[in-house]
Design an enzyme around this catalytic site. Sequence first.
Site, PDB file in Angstrom:
ATOM      1  N   HIS A  67       4.208   0.329   5.667  1.00  8.08           N
ATOM      2  CA  HIS A  67       3.177  -0.171   4.760  1.00  8.08           C
ATOM      3  C   HIS A  67       1.778   0.135   5.299  1.00  8.08           C
ATOM      4  O   HIS A  67       1.216  -0.645   6.069  1.00  8.08           O
ATOM      5  CB  HIS A  67       3.353  -1.687   4.576  1.00  8.08           C
ATOM      6  CG  HIS A  67       2.459  -2.275   3.532  1.00  8.08           C
ATOM      7  ND1 HIS A  67       2.732  -3.463   2.911  1.00  8.08           N
ATOM      8  CD2 HIS A  67       1.291  -1.841   2.989  1.00  8.08           C
ATOM      9  CE1 HIS A  67       1.787  -3.733   2.028  1.00  8.08           C
ATOM     10  NE2 HIS A  67       0.899  -2.764   2.076  1.00  8.08           N
ATOM     11  N   ARG A  71      -5.657   5.968   1.899  1.00 13.76           N
ATOM     12  CA  ARG A  71      -6.874   6.091   1.067  1.00 13.76           C
ATOM     13  C   ARG A  71      -7.124   7.479   0.488  1.00 13.76           C
ATOM     14  O   ARG A  71      -8.133   7.667  -0.199  1.00 13.76           O
ATOM     15  CB  ARG A  71      -8.118   5.658   1.850  1.00 13.76           C
ATOM     16  CG  ARG A  71      -8.076   4.228   2.379  1.00 13.76           C
ATOM     17  CD  ARG A  71      -7.955   3.201   1.291  1.00 13.76           C
ATOM     18  NE  ARG A  71      -8.150   1.841   1.781  1.00 13.76           N
ATOM     19  CZ  ARG A  71      -7.552   0.772   1.267  1.00 13.76           C
ATOM     20  NH1 ARG A  71      -6.716   0.905   0.235  1.00 13.76           N
ATOM     21  NH2 ARG A  71      -7.794  -0.428   1.756  1.00 13.76           N
ATOM     22  N   ASN A 101      -1.824   2.976  -4.015  1.00 14.79           N
ATOM     23  CA  ASN A 101      -3.060   2.534  -4.673  1.00 14.79           C
ATOM     24  C   ASN A 101      -4.268   3.355  -4.247  1.00 14.79           C
ATOM     25  O   ASN A 101      -5.257   2.851  -3.747  1.00 14.79           O
ATOM     26  CB  ASN A 101      -3.301   1.034  -4.437  1.00 14.79           C
ATOM     27  CG  ASN A 101      -3.407   0.676  -2.967  1.00 14.79           C
ATOM     28  OD1 ASN A 101      -2.925   1.400  -2.104  1.00 14.79           O
ATOM     29  ND2 ASN A 101      -4.054  -0.443  -2.672  1.00 14.79           N
ATOM     30  N   HIS A 186       4.484  -6.479  -4.006  1.00 11.67           N
ATOM     31  CA  HIS A 186       3.306  -7.239  -3.577  1.00 11.67           C
ATOM     32  C   HIS A 186       3.355  -8.519  -4.403  1.00 11.67           C
ATOM     33  O   HIS A 186       2.952  -8.527  -5.562  1.00 11.67           O
ATOM     34  CB  HIS A 186       2.047  -6.407  -3.866  1.00 11.67           C
ATOM     35  CG  HIS A 186       0.753  -7.147  -3.740  1.00 11.67           C
ATOM     36  ND1 HIS A 186      -0.176  -6.863  -2.770  1.00 11.67           N
ATOM     37  CD2 HIS A 186       0.226  -8.153  -4.469  1.00 11.67           C
ATOM     38  CE1 HIS A 186      -1.216  -7.675  -2.912  1.00 11.67           C
ATOM     39  NE2 HIS A 186      -1.005  -8.464  -3.943  1.00 11.67           N
ATOM     40  N   ASN A 290      -5.563 -10.090   1.513  1.00 12.34           N
ATOM     41  CA  ASN A 290      -4.657 -10.281   0.379  1.00 12.34           C
ATOM     42  C   ASN A 290      -3.243  -9.939   0.840  1.00 12.34           C
ATOM     43  O   ASN A 290      -2.993  -8.784   1.170  1.00 12.34           O
ATOM     44  CB  ASN A 290      -5.072  -9.366  -0.776  1.00 12.34           C
ATOM     45  CG  ASN A 290      -4.109  -9.461  -1.948  1.00 12.34           C
ATOM     46  OD1 ASN A 290      -3.059 -10.099  -1.864  1.00 12.34           O
ATOM     47  ND2 ASN A 290      -4.446  -8.797  -3.030  1.00 12.34           N
ATOM     48  N   ASP A 317       0.155  -3.188   7.134  1.00 17.29           N
ATOM     49  CA  ASP A 317      -0.721  -3.275   5.954  1.00 17.29           C
ATOM     50  C   ASP A 317      -2.118  -2.766   6.325  1.00 17.29           C
ATOM     51  O   ASP A 317      -3.136  -3.344   5.917  1.00 17.29           O
ATOM     52  CB  ASP A 317      -0.760  -4.703   5.386  1.00 17.29           C
ATOM     53  CG  ASP A 317      -1.403  -4.743   3.998  1.00 17.29           C
ATOM     54  OD1 ASP A 317      -1.677  -3.660   3.429  1.00 17.29           O
ATOM     55  OD2 ASP A 317      -1.630  -5.850   3.480  1.00 17.29           O
TER      56      ASP A 317
HETATM   57 ZN   LIG Z   1      -0.190  -5.627  -0.869  1.00 16.62          ZN
END
Ligand SMILES: [Zn+2]
Length: 457
Positions: A67, A71, A101, A186, A290, A317
């Site tokens: 994870h 970017r 993402n 998530h 988050n 993360d």
């Molecule tokens: Zn997440």
Amino acid sequence: MTTERALHFRGGRIIDPLTKRDETGELLVVGECIQAIAYGGKVNAPSHAQVIDCGGAILCPGLIDPHVHLREPGGEAKETIATGTRSAAAGGFTTVCCMPNTNPCLDTAMAVRFVEGRAADAASARVFVVGAATVGRKGDQLAPMASMAHAGAVAFSDDGDGIASGGMMRRVLEVCKTLDRAFMQHCQDASLSEGGLINEGPVATRLGLLPWPRDAEEVMFERDLRLNTRIDARYHAQHLSSGGSARILREARARVGSDRAHRISGEAAPHHLLLTCDACDGYNTGAKMNPPLRTQWDINELKLAIADGTIDVLATDHAPHTIAEKARDFASAPFGIIGLECALALYAKALVEDGVIDWPRLIQLLTLAPARLCGLASRVDGIGTLTVGGVADLTLIDPENSWTIRADAFQSKSRNCPFDGWNVRAKPVMTVRAGEILFDATCATNPSQALRAHAPR
Ligand SMILES: [Zn+2]
């Protein structure tokens, strides 16, 4: 004919999570593969082999992070595939799985191939792609998951957001089951976390910040488990922050029985094991996460779940953001911190020094477990293990090396690390990918054993 590159590791504490061996010995790498392992003995090394004296340091499979956020494309001011994987290698990770993402989002086969192509050109550590499950991660239209899997996506996730619609979640799980890929959720019910900035409780009240209750995570997690009961897809809950989630996961795994329990998994990240929401005091955006940092009770429950095997995957993360972005006020600064270059030491601090688990178990959670979650052995023979004939992805760890975390010295392009200045122990001192040394701190720390010059990218 050229002589194949060879590495001769001597005096290492060799830990293999597959065979569960943990003994001093020697290991020989020839070319890209492990050629021999001698527990308690010596390997027969060719005379041209580069000798690496481990001095009792731990020699284990290269660490795997399931994870990270690299970017690229679209966020190159924060991180790139080149800098993110250099950061990984410096942190002991030889493999990372990147989240979709980005901008544009990794929701097509072409996007998956783009990242793989950039990784082939520029990456230090290996990169595998976790594809988006829905178009644009918007949750209303299935992404072309079959073609993405064919292009190389090892798992699916809309990370950054949970899939809100139960109907869509059900379809995603069915497709994941058919494709034999894990779905990584998530867990965040956006209607329950709306406007939320930090954990619900006295700190939120004192700071006057909108609360983000544990329910936001737990409700979606429970819904997904309910939906997956019949489907039986490989389901993985990312970055668990709530002690309640740890209990939910424990019960779910018990319900399906020990032979199926591995199909439901959960992941922890270092910050949720070492920091509470108190770190947000003074409107410290460096602790804005988050899911949010919670309380000591949550930390205790997450550690219990790691100790008893309920949580069996660890991640970072790693979420880079620019200094300017994190310098905004608490409400408008982005969520997230970077983690690749200090995660190992932080896990050692939270879990080994605290007596939660031992080194062999920690290494298993950082190698074999994520490799299995993402089915990586079908891509790279022997990855996540020490196997004769398998790939020589290796990490050398000095568990007694005391050092101070200095974000300024990170290979990552970003500096958003709340652990800056912490004194820690345990340091990755060498990272080897397919027989090639990617990172080597042994020269700096032990000049008398200076290694042959090499040119990591
Ligand atoms: Zn997440």
